[in-house]
Scaffold this motif. Sequence first.
Motif, PDB file in Angstrom:
ATOM      1  N   GLY A  72      41.125  22.010  14.077  1.00 43.65           N
ATOM      2  CA  GLY A  72      40.590  23.356  14.247  1.00 43.65           C
ATOM      3  C   GLY A  72      39.092  23.444  14.347  1.00 43.65           C
TER       4      GLY A  72
ATOM      5  N   CYS B 147      38.082  26.034  16.960  1.00 48.60           N
ATOM      6  CA  CYS B 147      38.780  27.328  16.976  1.00 48.60           C
ATOM      7  C   CYS B 147      37.783  28.464  17.183  1.00 48.60           C
ATOM      8  CB  CYS B 147      39.529  27.547  15.660  1.00 48.60           C
ATOM      9  SG  CYS B 147      41.048  26.583  15.524  1.00 48.60           S
TER      10      CYS B 147
ATOM     11  N   GLU C 205      36.718  32.670  16.784  1.00 48.14           N
ATOM     12  CA  GLU C 205      36.640  33.532  15.602  1.00 48.14           C
ATOM     13  C   GLU C 205      37.977  34.211  15.303  1.00 48.14           C
ATOM     14  OE1 GLU C 205      33.498  36.323  15.874  1.00 48.14           O
ATOM     15  OE2 GLU C 205      31.905  34.812  16.010  1.00 48.14           O
TER      16      GLU C 205
ATOM     17  N   GLU D 159      41.011  33.135  15.913  1.00 47.26           N
ATOM     18  CA  GLU D 159      41.926  32.146  15.332  1.00 47.26           C
ATOM     19  C   GLU D 159      41.540  31.839  13.893  1.00 47.26           C
ATOM     20  OE1 GLU D 159      42.941  29.821  19.558  1.00 47.26           O
ATOM     21  OE2 GLU D 159      41.279  29.153  18.278  1.00 47.26           O
ATOM     22  N   GLN D 160      40.244  31.748  13.613  1.00 48.95           N
ATOM     23  CA  GLN D 160      39.792  31.491  12.242  1.00 48.95           C
ATOM     24  C   GLN D 160      40.167  32.652  11.317  1.00 48.95           C
ATOM     25  OE1 GLN D 160      35.625  30.550  12.146  1.00 48.95           O
ATOM     26  NE2 GLN D 160      35.805  28.884  13.614  1.00 48.95           N
ATOM     27  N   GLU D 161      40.025  33.887  11.809  1.00 50.73           N
ATOM     28  CA  GLU D 161      40.369  35.049  10.986  1.00 50.73           C
ATOM     29  C   GLU D 161      41.860  35.085  10.686  1.00 50.73           C
ATOM     30  OE1 GLU D 161      38.991  38.461  13.041  1.00 50.73           O
ATOM     31  OE2 GLU D 161      36.859  38.023  12.732  1.00 50.73           O
TER      32      GLU D 161
ATOM     33  N   TYR E 155      43.069  21.263   8.749  1.00 53.40           N
ATOM     34  CA  TYR E 155      42.226  22.309   9.327  1.00 53.40           C
ATOM     35  C   TYR E 155      40.946  22.434   8.525  1.00 53.40           C
ATOM     36  CZ  TYR E 155      40.657  27.078  10.464  1.00 53.40           C
ATOM     37  OH  TYR E 155      39.917  28.156  10.835  1.00 53.40           O
TER      38      TYR E 155
ATOM     39  N   SER F 288      37.216  25.011   8.780  1.00 48.89           N
ATOM     40  CA  SER F 288      36.349  25.962   9.484  1.00 48.89           C
ATOM     41  C   SER F 288      34.884  25.738   9.139  1.00 48.89           C
ATOM     42  CB  SER F 288      36.768  27.401   9.129  1.00 48.89           C
ATOM     43  OG  SER F 288      36.654  27.617   7.724  1.00 48.89           O
TER      44      SER F 288
ATOM     45  N   LYS G  37      31.823  21.280  12.337  1.00 49.87           N
ATOM     46  CA  LYS G  37      31.859  21.649  13.755  1.00 49.87           C
ATOM     47  C   LYS G  37      30.634  21.093  14.482  1.00 49.87           C
ATOM     48  CE  LYS G  37      34.360  26.041  13.152  1.00 49.87           C
ATOM     49  NZ  LYS G  37      35.401  25.897  14.175  1.00 49.87           N
TER      50      LYS G  37
ATOM     51  N   ASP H  67      34.549  31.725   2.868  1.00 53.19           N
ATOM     52  CA  ASP H  67      35.321  31.800   4.102  1.00 53.19           C
ATOM     53  C   ASP H  67      35.496  30.435   4.762  1.00 53.19           C
ATOM     54  OD1 ASP H  67      35.642  34.484   3.803  1.00 53.19           O
ATOM     55  OD2 ASP H  67      34.094  35.063   5.240  1.00 53.19           O
ATOM     56  N   THR H  68      34.781  29.430   4.244  1.00 50.42           N
ATOM     57  CA  THR H  68      34.925  28.071   4.753  1.00 50.42           C
ATOM     58  C   THR H  68      36.151  27.431   4.116  1.00 50.42           C
ATOM     59  OG1 THR H  68      32.546  27.832   5.076  1.00 50.42           O
ATOM     60  CG2 THR H  68      33.849  25.806   4.927  1.00 50.42           C
TER      61      THR H  68
END
Length: 523
Positions: free
Chosen positions: A343, A346, A348, A350-352, A390, A392, A397, A515-516
Amino acid sequence: MSKEQLQKVPSIRDMLAEGDLLLSELDDMWDAIVSNKSEDGLTIDLEGFVQVYNDIDDLFEDDEEEDDDGVLDDATLEALSDALTAAITSSADETDLAQVFDTLKDESSSSSTTTTSTISFSQLRQWEEITSLVNEGMLGEDEFKSLWESSGDGDDMDLERFVKFNNELDDLFVFDDDEEEDDVDEISSDMTEDEEESEQQEEEEQVQQQLPMITETDLPPAVLFSQLANENYLVGQAELKRWGELQEMISEGDLSQEELDVLVGRVEKAPGTDTFLDEEGFCKLAEAIDDLFEEVDDETANNEPAQQQKQQEDDFRELKVELLELLEDLDKIGEEEGRLLCGLDCNELEQERVLEVVGELEREPYNKVVTVGGGAVSKEELVGDWELLYSSSSTMKYNEGLSGLAGGLTRFGGLKQKIIGTKYLSDVEYTEQVIGKLGGKSYEVKITGDWDMKTEVSLFTGKPANVMSVTPDNVVYGPRRDKADHWKSLGPMNMLLLSYIDEDLRIMRGNTSTDTLFIWKRC
């Protein structure tokens, strides 16, 4: 009415055919009327038709009794009017057929250089009415051919033969209608007394269906009976269908029709009947139905904790399966579009979506982090081999992986984590796969270090949180071995919050950015 239409009146046509009335006699009657009453000399009205009828009747005055005053009664006038109307209608039908014939003939002429006054067998077969009857199975090819042959001789059909063909075609279907009526009469005459009784019962049910449904609940049985009872103050199957609460039980599967029939069969019927219940019998039926559901309610109450636990397990499995399927779909999309694994590419939205499902899963009671109520999760829960599904992390990234060594002619190929925890050791080892893009050899990057699990107050929630801290020691790739204490790309793994863990799934959140996400699956 013209003379031709007069000759086609059924009764006059029959007398002419049988020789009871001569055509010359009819001509004399016609001439006498048109010379006195007809304006154009070609047609007669109803009064003239009545005169013809009287003149014909005078020919047979020896066999029939004539009115003293010579005036026809109302019934005779009505019959004559009907005959006149039928003759006009028959003429109109022939006019319509003539128009159809002209159309078929014109279609033939348009495809030919010569003008013709007839139509062929194939042209008649292509007539829309014939085509429709054949396609619907109402007329067979052999029947069509038989009608063609019986209507006349030759390979062509003129208007007279066309009219005859249509009359025979109409007679064919009139005959079928008569047969159907005969069949219905025969079936009706063969009905047994049981069938008649069944039909009467169906009629009664239809009447009951027109009555309103009793939808009130918890009515006393006696009151309910008074609202359902028929004109004989009895309740049968038709009346029971108006009991709204009962029908709802049946439609929802709480009570089957077979079970209801058994309960009704156990209740004594009203005197003189085999299927109807009086008030006493209906009250017993209502009581038996209530007793049935009281037993079910008791069983439900006893099984409620187990059912709640099963429901919770089902909800948990659904959320977990939903998360794993979502991550699997993201991997498939990534593979098709050439994205990075886990991911890292990915968008935004898809991340949400992943963040939303994770938030719901973290609140489940099967989350061991929730179970301990903010206390420390045992280190043994984390020990084992894990594979990253996965992440984020913006740092990962940017670096296209954990070590930052992938990129250019190589790409990130996945990450595994080995956590060792004994009485004396707390070691961690990351194995990152780096794959050559142009068919070059792949290699592994190993990152070793120490780890610990401790409880700290979260800066965001103000509540105790389980924090996994990692102190990197070495980065080993190929023949090289470097110290990892200043390796900046490893920063995201150094301090993470444990937000979810079960037997085979673990979710970590960033210590400073909740959120990570890092989602690991036990190998």
